[in-house]
Design an enzyme around this catalytic site. Structure first.
Site, short mmCIF file in Angstrom:
data_model
loop_
_atom_site.label_atom_id
_atom_site.label_comp_id
_atom_site.label_asym_id
_atom_site.label_seq_id
_atom_site.Cartn_x
_atom_site.Cartn_y
_atom_site.Cartn_z
N CYS A 47 40.89 41.94 39.97
CA CYS A 47 40.28 41.29 41.12
C CYS A 47 39.77 39.92 40.68
O CYS A 47 38.97 39.83 39.75
CB CYS A 47 39.12 42.16 41.61
SG CYS A 47 38.15 41.39 42.92
N CYS A 79 43.96 36.07 45.02
CA CYS A 79 43.27 37.33 45.34
C CYS A 79 44.31 38.42 45.15
O CYS A 79 45.45 38.30 45.62
CB CYS A 79 42.79 37.31 46.78
SG CYS A 79 42.24 38.92 47.39
N1 DGL Z 1 41.02 41.77 45.51
C1 DGL Z 1 39.94 40.89 45.35
C2 DGL Z 1 40.30 39.58 44.66
O1 DGL Z 1 41.23 39.53 43.91
C3 DGL Z 1 38.87 40.73 46.39
C4 DGL Z 1 39.04 41.17 47.81
C5 DGL Z 1 37.69 41.43 48.46
O2 DGL Z 1 37.21 42.55 48.29
O3 DGL Z 1 37.11 40.51 49.06
O4 DGL Z 1 39.64 38.59 44.80
#
Ligand code: DGL
Length: 266
Positions: A72, A185
């Protein structure tokens, strides 16, 4: 045998976990989806770092991972350095938006980054562009609605809906003149093909899946903790939150072949 932890707010880390798992079927995996604090993008940096510290502490008590992957970008930007200080014995791999390769490849110095509110707001992505690109400009777009779409509707969305989502953001980046776009993301990796298709021929799309797999593989070599390749049955999908898992989580667990449980009951 100690597992490798992959952590995200929801399904975003799955493309990363799956890529690693296909190449390393013998490595036990724990995938933690922190659906209790989803979406991560809306948190302040300090609050999110504290959430992540608490979560990793809990996971260490339950499964004692040999490596933890923050699958993430938002969690990485918010918490990686604090987590490294707090857990000096646990090798942590962060997912950093692929701004470096995008900046190095850009011909016109206009780099698009699609990410969460936190990722776009923090100076981190601009600092990387400044480091590798002479005067490179970052055009950041925060896309919480795309995170939400992928988390809650990806499984049921039609191919047309998926393509339309990618096209809509690409049009905005095109209007801003970018020639390199970073999917900043992990959730957006689910639309990777759509982004690549809609971006061609004038925009090149960058992401970080292979880089993360390689980093984990080299850490396993360095630590001498690589498992043999015989597939294992003990891979787990853990969810935060007290409520029973939604049907989509049951489907994901089946799809991955992982056992599903709530963190608080694990
Ligand atoms: N998957 C996450 C990222 O790579 C964040 C998504 C979220 O929960 O806002 O930033």
């Amino acid at each position: 045998m100690k597992p490798i932890l992959f952590l995200d707010s929801g399904i975003g880390g799955i493309p990363y976990c799956r890529h690693f798992h296909r190449r390393n079927p013998g490595e036990p995996i724990v995938y933690l989806a922190d659906r209790l604090h989803f979406p991560y993008g809306k948190w302040e940096k300090k609050e999110l770092a504290a959430i992540l510290t608490g979560l990793i502490e809990q996971v260490i008590n339950i499964t004692n991972p040999k490596i933890a992957v923050l699958a993430c970008n938002t969690a990485t930007i918010a918490g990686l350095s604090q987590l490294r200080e707090h857990f000096p014995m646990l090798p942590l791999v962060g997912t950093v938006p692929a701004v470096k390769p995008a900046t190095l490849a850009s011909k016109n110095g206009k780099i698009g980054v699609l990410g969460t509110e936190l990722t776009i707001k923090e100076p981190f992505i601009r600092e990387i562009a400044a480091q590798y690109g002479n005067g490179a400009e970052v055009i950041g777009i925060a896309a919480p609605e795309l995170v939400e779409f992928i988390e809650t509707q990806f499984n049921t969305a039609s191919p047309e809906q998926r393509t339309a989502m990618a096209r809509d953001y690409l049009n905005r980046f095109r209007a801003a003149g970018v020639d390199s776009l970073v999917l900043g993301c992990t959730h957006f990796l689910f639309l990777q093909e759509e982004f690549h298709q809609e971006a061609a021929p004038d925009i090149t799309v960058f992401e970080s899946v292979r880089g993360i797999t390689k980093r984990v593989e080299s850490l396993l070599e360095e630590q001498h903790t690589k498992a043999n390749d015989a597939p294992r049955a003990e891979n787990r999908l853990l969810l935060t939150g007290p409520a029973a898992p939604e049907p989509s989580w049951i489907e994901w667990a089946e799809h991955l072949g992982f056992s599903l449980s709530l963190l608080e009951k694990a």
